[in-house]
Design a protein around this motif. Sequence first.
Motif, mmCIF file in Angstrom:
data_model
loop_
_atom_site.group_PDB
_atom_site.id
_atom_site.type_symbol
_atom_site.label_atom_id
_atom_site.label_comp_id
_atom_site.label_asym_id
_atom_site.label_seq_id
_atom_site.Cartn_x
_atom_site.Cartn_y
_atom_site.Cartn_z
ATOM 1 N N LEU A 101 -2.474 -3.822 14.835
ATOM 2 C CA LEU A 101 -3.714 -3.120 15.174
ATOM 3 C C LEU A 101 -3.781 -1.728 14.556
ATOM 4 N N TRP A 102 -2.640 -1.121 14.328
ATOM 5 C CA TRP A 102 -2.571 0.193 13.668
ATOM 6 C C TRP A 102 -3.324 0.170 12.329
ATOM 7 N N ALA A 103 -3.289 -1.007 11.654
ATOM 8 C CA ALA A 103 -3.939 -1.145 10.344
ATOM 9 C C ALA A 103 -5.407 -1.571 10.465
ATOM 10 N N ASN A 110 1.300 12.543 9.309
ATOM 11 C CA ASN A 110 2.603 11.885 9.209
ATOM 12 C C ASN A 110 3.100 11.766 7.771
ATOM 13 N N PHE A 111 2.169 11.658 6.850
ATOM 14 C CA PHE A 111 2.547 11.460 5.433
ATOM 15 C C PHE A 111 1.721 12.401 4.548
ATOM 16 N N PRO A 112 1.985 13.707 4.635
ATOM 17 C CA PRO A 112 1.129 14.657 3.914
ATOM 18 C C PRO A 112 1.198 14.508 2.397
ATOM 19 N N HIS A 113 2.201 13.790 1.922
ATOM 20 C CA HIS A 113 2.415 13.675 0.465
ATOM 21 C C HIS A 113 1.806 12.423 -0.143
ATOM 22 N N TRP A 114 1.150 11.581 0.635
ATOM 23 C CA TRP A 114 0.636 10.326 0.069
ATOM 24 C C TRP A 114 -0.666 10.540 -0.707
ATOM 25 N N PHE A 115 -1.539 11.361 -0.136
ATOM 26 C CA PHE A 115 -2.873 11.572 -0.736
ATOM 27 C C PHE A 115 -2.940 13.009 -1.255
ATOM 28 N N GLY A 151 -7.269 2.428 15.225
ATOM 29 C CA GLY A 151 -5.878 2.500 14.776
ATOM 30 C C GLY A 151 -5.656 3.797 14.006
ATOM 31 N N GLU A 152 -4.911 3.716 12.945
ATOM 32 C CA GLU A 152 -4.548 4.923 12.182
ATOM 33 C C GLU A 152 -5.794 5.606 11.595
ATOM 34 N N THR A 153 -5.858 6.920 11.773
ATOM 35 C CA THR A 153 -7.008 7.690 11.269
ATOM 36 C C THR A 153 -6.572 8.578 10.100
ATOM 37 N N LYS A 203 3.105 -10.027 13.205
ATOM 38 C CA LYS A 203 3.286 -8.576 13.041
ATOM 39 C C LYS A 203 3.033 -8.081 11.623
ATOM 40 N N HIS A 204 3.064 -6.772 11.485
ATOM 41 C CA HIS A 204 3.015 -6.060 10.202
ATOM 42 C C HIS A 204 4.235 -6.473 9.361
ATOM 43 N N ASP A 205 4.007 -7.226 8.308
ATOM 44 C CA ASP A 205 5.146 -7.763 7.548
ATOM 45 C C ASP A 205 4.610 -8.538 6.340
ATOM 46 N N ASN A 244 9.271 -2.753 -3.979
ATOM 47 C CA ASN A 244 9.994 -2.991 -2.730
ATOM 48 C C ASN A 244 10.306 -1.641 -2.081
ATOM 49 N N PHE A 245 10.666 -1.677 -0.781
ATOM 50 C CA PHE A 245 10.836 -0.449 0.012
ATOM 51 C C PHE A 245 12.252 0.131 0.002
ATOM 52 N N TYR A 246 13.280 -0.686 -0.259
ATOM 53 C CA TYR A 246 14.660 -0.178 -0.080
ATOM 54 C C TYR A 246 15.590 -0.440 -1.264
ATOM 55 N N ALA A 250 -4.242 11.218 11.352
ATOM 56 C CA ALA A 250 -2.897 10.703 11.642
ATOM 57 C C ALA A 250 -2.111 10.494 10.355
ATOM 58 N N ILE A 251 -2.739 9.877 9.374
ATOM 59 C CA ILE A 251 -1.991 9.561 8.149
ATOM 60 C C ILE A 251 -1.645 10.836 7.387
ATOM 61 N N ASN A 252 -2.573 11.798 7.376
ATOM 62 C CA ASN A 252 -2.285 13.055 6.669
ATOM 63 C C ASN A 252 -1.229 13.884 7.390
ATOM 64 N N HIS A 269 2.594 -4.271 -0.144
ATOM 65 C CA HIS A 269 2.499 -4.350 1.311
ATOM 66 C C HIS A 269 2.399 -2.942 1.900
ATOM 67 N N SER A 270 1.480 -2.793 2.854
ATOM 68 C CA SER A 270 1.400 -1.569 3.646
ATOM 69 C C SER A 270 1.132 -0.341 2.778
ATOM 70 N N ARG A 271 1.997 0.691 2.785
ATOM 71 C CA ARG A 271 1.709 1.853 1.915
ATOM 72 C C ARG A 271 1.668 1.398 0.458
ATOM 73 N N LEU A 272 2.408 0.335 0.183
ATOM 74 C CA LEU A 272 2.425 -0.170 -1.188
ATOM 75 C C LEU A 272 1.253 -1.114 -1.449
ATOM 76 N N GLY A 273 0.589 -1.530 -0.376
ATOM 77 C CA GLY A 273 -0.673 -2.273 -0.502
ATOM 78 C C GLY A 273 -1.827 -1.305 -0.769
ATOM 79 N N LYS A 274 -1.710 -0.092 -0.221
ATOM 80 C CA LYS A 274 -2.679 0.957 -0.577
ATOM 81 C C LYS A 274 -2.513 1.212 -2.074
ATOM 82 N N THR A 275 -1.231 1.273 -2.472
ATOM 83 C CA THR A 275 -0.904 1.564 -3.876
ATOM 84 C C THR A 275 -1.399 0.459 -4.804
HETATM 85 C C1 GTR Z 1 3.035 3.372 8.694
HETATM 86 C C2 GTR Z 1 1.795 4.033 8.173
HETATM 87 C C3 GTR Z 1 0.895 2.986 7.621
HETATM 88 C C4 GTR Z 1 1.626 2.046 6.704
HETATM 89 C C5 GTR Z 1 3.040 1.759 7.105
HETATM 90 C C6 GTR Z 1 3.959 1.196 6.034
HETATM 91 O O1 GTR Z 1 3.871 4.168 9.369
HETATM 92 O O2 GTR Z 1 1.195 4.731 9.222
HETATM 93 O O3 GTR Z 1 -0.223 3.581 6.998
HETATM 94 O O4 GTR Z 1 1.581 2.504 5.405
HETATM 95 O O5 GTR Z 1 3.690 2.869 7.565
HETATM 96 O O6 GTR Z 1 3.833 1.502 4.866
HETATM 97 O O7 GTR Z 1 4.880 0.461 6.413
#
Ligand code: GTR
Length: 425
Positions: free
Chosen positions: A355-357, A311-316, A302-304, A405-407, A138-140, A307-309, A264-270
């Motif tokens: 669309l960002w995704a 905004n989030f230089p520590h993910w990869f 969408g996100e390239t 939406k993204h959710d 979870n995120f929080y 962009a991801i590197n 979900h999202s960054r945690l879906g990458k994970t």
């Molecule tokens: C965004 C990021 C996405 C996605 C999302 C999230 O800001 O650009 O790659 O991971 O955060 O995790 O909610």
Amino acid sequence: MQISIQIFFLLTLFIAMSHPVNGQHEINYSEEDVPAFQLPQLLQLENGKTVSSEEDWIRTRRPEILKMYKEHVYGHNPEVQIEITAQLIEEGISKAFTNTRRKQVRLKFENQGRKSEALLLIFLPLQSKSVPIFVGYNFYGNHTTCDDNEIILTSAWIPNKPEFGIRENKATEESRGVRSHRWSVQKIIDSGFGLATMYYGDIDPDRNHFDDGIHPLFYKKGQEKPGDNEWASIGAWAWGLSTALDYLETDEALDHDRVIVMGHSRLGKTSLWAGALDERFAIVISNNSGCGGSALFRRKYGETIRAINSNFPHWFNSNFKKFNDREDLLPIDQHMLIALQAPRPVYITSASEDLWADPRGEYLSCYHASDVYHLFGRKGIENSVFPEVNTPIQNDIGYHRRKGKHDVTDYDWQQFIAFAKIHLD
Ligand code: GTR
């Protein structure tokens, strides 16, 4: 002279505006502007030969691809063994749900005097044996996932979110249950599954620091941050999921062969990276994971990578930054990450407004991964035509594009449960 200086200034300003820094530039949302591209060959070995059997895939191609991902994208996990202990610190009947047992486990990590810890929250159906279980971050904080007052607050750093009552980077009573809409706990329990969740910041706080979380426990003498090809945050989070699974495998109430990882999202990458590294996860679910998750990098929709590197230089890992604006030089693309899950069932989702995704890119990854599933006599995504919203496909590769939406919503959980039932029964 004066004029030419002015023209030069205006021109520079124009270029700067059309190429703003900080990763926000040149974001494309038009299908017409998706460049022509060629995906790296999934079924061609580095020696040029074609993969034609399960054995070729398992013994040779899969390790080749995994190695490229470690080297260029998510990083190699360190080989150092640290001390991990697990302690069941709380157990009870949850008043927030019917028919639900709750367990809370403290995982303690230690190496050479450095320590860190994480809280694993588990919900199980009251009367049950051999329960299949979903596990996801979870995120929080665990206490935000539902209205159960017994859930222990994390002491880890949390990103501030005043609307959730999170200030000064600390978990608060006020934030209990603020994310409950994302966790259909009662539905999961009523369907005969358990749910285990952990706050991802307990493993590694989501900020561009490598002196907190789990990383420092693995450093060699004098090391202050991971090397260029070593793990960054996604690598650490994936490690945390495997560590949670190590614990779940000690719980007699659970079916250890039916643990489903979901993110979900960054945690879906994970979750995809965790599933690639750890084949004990029986099913892998990746929700709205986009860039660096299920979406094809080469579509640049969408996100390239840049962009991801930015905004989030520590993910990869650091090596991945070499591919900013150079997607075509990457030896992998994300159909390969999905293929690394084979032959296990994998479920990918998009959201129509996310669309960002790059929803279409998420779908096409599934389509292009399918050849590996075919090697195992399994069914992947057999049609390149983008499906309508809310029409799930439940083959060995599953997919849906939810309207909205993204959710993570109750609709998504309904499909995850249905998918797990089809493929694990
Ligand atoms: C965004 C990021 C996405 C996605 C999302 C999230 O800001 O650009 O790659 O991971 O955060 O995790 O909610």
